[in-house]
Design an enzyme around this catalytic site. Structure first.
Site, PDB file in Angstrom:
ATOM      1  N   ARG A  91      62.781 -39.260  86.186  1.00 54.90           N
ATOM      2  CA  ARG A  91      61.931 -38.891  87.316  1.00 54.90           C
ATOM      3  C   ARG A  91      61.872 -40.031  88.333  1.00 54.90           C
ATOM      4  O   ARG A  91      61.855 -39.809  89.540  1.00 54.90           O
ATOM      5  CB  ARG A  91      60.541 -38.513  86.798  1.00 54.90           C
ATOM      6  CG  ARG A  91      59.661 -37.859  87.823  1.00 54.90           C
ATOM      7  CD  ARG A  91      58.474 -37.171  87.180  1.00 54.90           C
ATOM      8  NE  ARG A  91      57.564 -38.119  86.541  1.00 54.90           N
ATOM      9  CZ  ARG A  91      56.518 -37.760  85.789  1.00 54.90           C
ATOM     10  NH1 ARG A  91      56.276 -36.480  85.567  1.00 54.90           N
ATOM     11  NH2 ARG A  91      55.734 -38.659  85.261  1.00 54.90           N
ATOM     12  N   LYS A 191      56.844 -38.977  92.441  1.00 61.00           N
ATOM     13  CA  LYS A 191      55.614 -39.760  92.313  1.00 61.00           C
ATOM     14  C   LYS A 191      55.610 -40.893  93.345  1.00 61.00           C
ATOM     15  O   LYS A 191      55.526 -42.074  93.005  1.00 61.00           O
ATOM     16  CB  LYS A 191      55.465 -40.283  90.878  1.00 61.00           C
ATOM     17  CG  LYS A 191      54.687 -39.304  89.975  1.00 61.00           C
ATOM     18  CD  LYS A 191      54.540 -39.821  88.570  1.00 61.00           C
ATOM     19  CE  LYS A 191      53.120 -39.929  88.093  1.00 61.00           C
ATOM     20  NZ  LYS A 191      52.411 -38.657  87.958  1.00 61.00           N
ATOM     21  N   GLU A 227      48.527 -27.550  92.357  1.00 64.46           N
ATOM     22  CA  GLU A 227      48.105 -28.417  91.249  1.00 64.46           C
ATOM     23  C   GLU A 227      46.928 -29.271  91.692  1.00 64.46           C
ATOM     24  O   GLU A 227      46.425 -29.132  92.807  1.00 64.46           O
ATOM     25  CB  GLU A 227      49.271 -29.294  90.781  1.00 64.46           C
ATOM     26  CG  GLU A 227      49.825 -30.199  91.866  1.00 64.46           C
ATOM     27  CD  GLU A 227      50.892 -31.163  91.347  1.00 64.46           C
ATOM     28  OE1 GLU A 227      50.792 -31.625  90.196  1.00 64.46           O
ATOM     29  OE2 GLU A 227      51.815 -31.463  92.121  1.00 64.46           O
TER      30      GLU A 227
HETATM   31  C1  LIG Z   1      51.788 -37.658  87.299  1.00 63.91           C
HETATM   32  C2  LIG Z   1      51.375 -36.364  87.846  1.00 63.91           C
HETATM   33  C3  LIG Z   1      51.246 -35.209  87.047  1.00 63.91           C
HETATM   34  C4  LIG Z   1      51.388 -35.234  85.553  1.00 63.91           C
HETATM   35  O1  LIG Z   1      52.644 -35.646  85.106  1.00 63.91           O
HETATM   36  P1  LIG Z   1      52.830 -36.113  83.589  1.00 63.91           P
HETATM   37  O2  LIG Z   1      54.273 -36.463  83.491  1.00 63.91           O
HETATM   38  O3  LIG Z   1      52.456 -34.958  82.729  1.00 63.91           O
HETATM   39  O4  LIG Z   1      51.937 -37.280  83.389  1.00 63.91           O
HETATM   40  C5  LIG Z   1      50.949 -34.012  87.673  1.00 63.91           C
HETATM   41  N1  LIG Z   1      50.753 -33.947  89.006  1.00 63.91           N
HETATM   42  C6  LIG Z   1      50.833 -35.033  89.796  1.00 63.91           C
HETATM   43  C7  LIG Z   1      50.613 -34.880  91.257  1.00 63.91           C
HETATM   44  C8  LIG Z   1      51.143 -36.273  89.247  1.00 63.91           C
HETATM   45  O5  LIG Z   1      51.202 -37.351  90.028  1.00 63.91           O
END
Ligand SMILES: *Cc1c(COP(=O)(O)O)cnc(C)c1O
Length: 344
Positions: A91, A191, A227
């Protein structure tokens, strides 16, 4: 910021659930130039502390940076495990490409994680008390005056012990209709550090009104669920478990992906698709997933002043899925999928 010097006498029961910074012993740093990428780089552990950075740094001026998040879990067998860390490495690579940054190879990423965990081993809480959160950062650290990719990059990992649970045991969300965290063609699916502070205001306003946080809808129509600021969302109705499909705006959570697989393995029907607000309000259960929040039930959602409550007690779907996930992460349930990586 808390500076603890004696982990032996540390009262793990006071580990907070709100992700307070705690200084651990070491952090990992690896640098490279734009030309060399990380191919020739070797990183190092250094004592945890502040870093020096040019005021011209790409990250400070133009937000050229990514973060990752994962945990090291200590099991009843006293083994320390990481959960699917290669997904975090991949990622980060995808995000780096989006932000014109070089990124560490999967092997470099995993090696750095292992070194960081080993060096801070005494900060991995005992079973049941929490876990050690690991925060890899990738940033444009070299100087640039004009907006554009920085000439040098830094990959850094720090570690911090964290408690186990959301304090209230469940969360209550407000649906945000005026602000969007992601737009089509934007960076919602990586991210990027730039995705988070623009929605602080929504979260803070919601918290001031007594909500745990907000849920975002798609920016194009405002009809579909996306989300939360840092967690993915699921709904359950009967035997069907659904989550919004990865549409380019939603962050592909590793917890989301794992829960989809665990649910399918356990006889649930699972769907990744468009979910309308109406469907969310009509669900039996709703829950959110993420490394930090694990699998946490949503007790209520409020939309245009109307509050809808969900089942959070008894033999719930989220609880069953959460127990399996945490069981695998901590070694209590045999890992038949090769998801966990033991730290020797
Ligand atoms: C990090 C994150 C998640 C969750 O990701 P995981 O890999 O399950 O920790 C979901 N949504 C957003 C916007 C994030 O930054």
């Amino acid at each position: 910021m808390e500076h603890i010097t004696e982990s032996n006498s540390y009262n793990w029961d006071k580990l907070r659930t709100d992700y307070n910074p705690v200084a651990t012993d070491y952090m990992y740093i690896m640098n490279c130039s734009k030309e060399d990428t990380f191919k020739l780089s070797e990183g190092n552990l250094t004592p945890y502390g502040n870093i020096q950075i040019s005021p011209f740094a790409g990250i400070l001026n133009y937000g050229q940076g990514l973060f990752e998040g994962l945990k090291a879990y200590r099991g009843e067998d006293n083994e320390i495990r990481l959960f699917r860390p290669e997904l975090n490495a991949l990622r980060m690579q995808k995000g780096a490409e989006r932000l014109c940054m070089p990124s560490p190879s999967v092997d470099q990423f995993l090696d750095a994680l292992k070194q960081t965990v080993l060096a801070n081993k005494r900060w991995v809480p005992p079973p049941g008390k929490g876990s050690m959160y690991l925060r890899p950062l990738l940033m444009g650290s070299g100087p640039t005056l004009g907006p554009g990719p920085a000439p040098e990059y830094t990959f850094l990992i720090y570690a911090c012990p964290v408690g186990n649970y959301v304090k209230a045991g469940s969360v209550n969300f407000l649906i945000e209709e005026n602000v969007h965290r992601a737009v089509r063609g934007g960076t919602g699916n990586v991210k990027s550090i730039s995705n988070y502070s623009p929605v602080f205001k929504s979260s803070c306003d919601a918290k001031a009104k007594g909500f745990s946080d907000v849920l975002f809808l798609d920016a194009d129509t405002g009809k579909y669920l996306e989300e939360g600021p840092t967690c993915n969302i699921f709904i359950a109705k009967g035997n069907l478990i659904s989550t919004p499909a990865l549409n380019g705006n939603i962050l592909a959570g590793n917890t989301r992906r794992s829960i989809l697989e665990i649910a399918a393995d356990n006889g649930y029907q699972v769907e990744e698709r468009l979910i309308t607000v109406e469907e969310l309000l009509d669900a039996d259960e709703a829950f959110c997933t993420g490394t930090a929040i694990v699998v946490t039930p949503i007790s209520s959602v409020t939309y245009r002043g109307k509050r809808v409550e969900y089942r959070t007690k008894g033999a719930t779907t989220f609880k069953k899925l959460c127990e399996i996930l945490v069981g695998i992460q901590t070694g209590a349930i045999e890992d038949k999928k090769g998801w966990t990586v033991k730290i020797a």
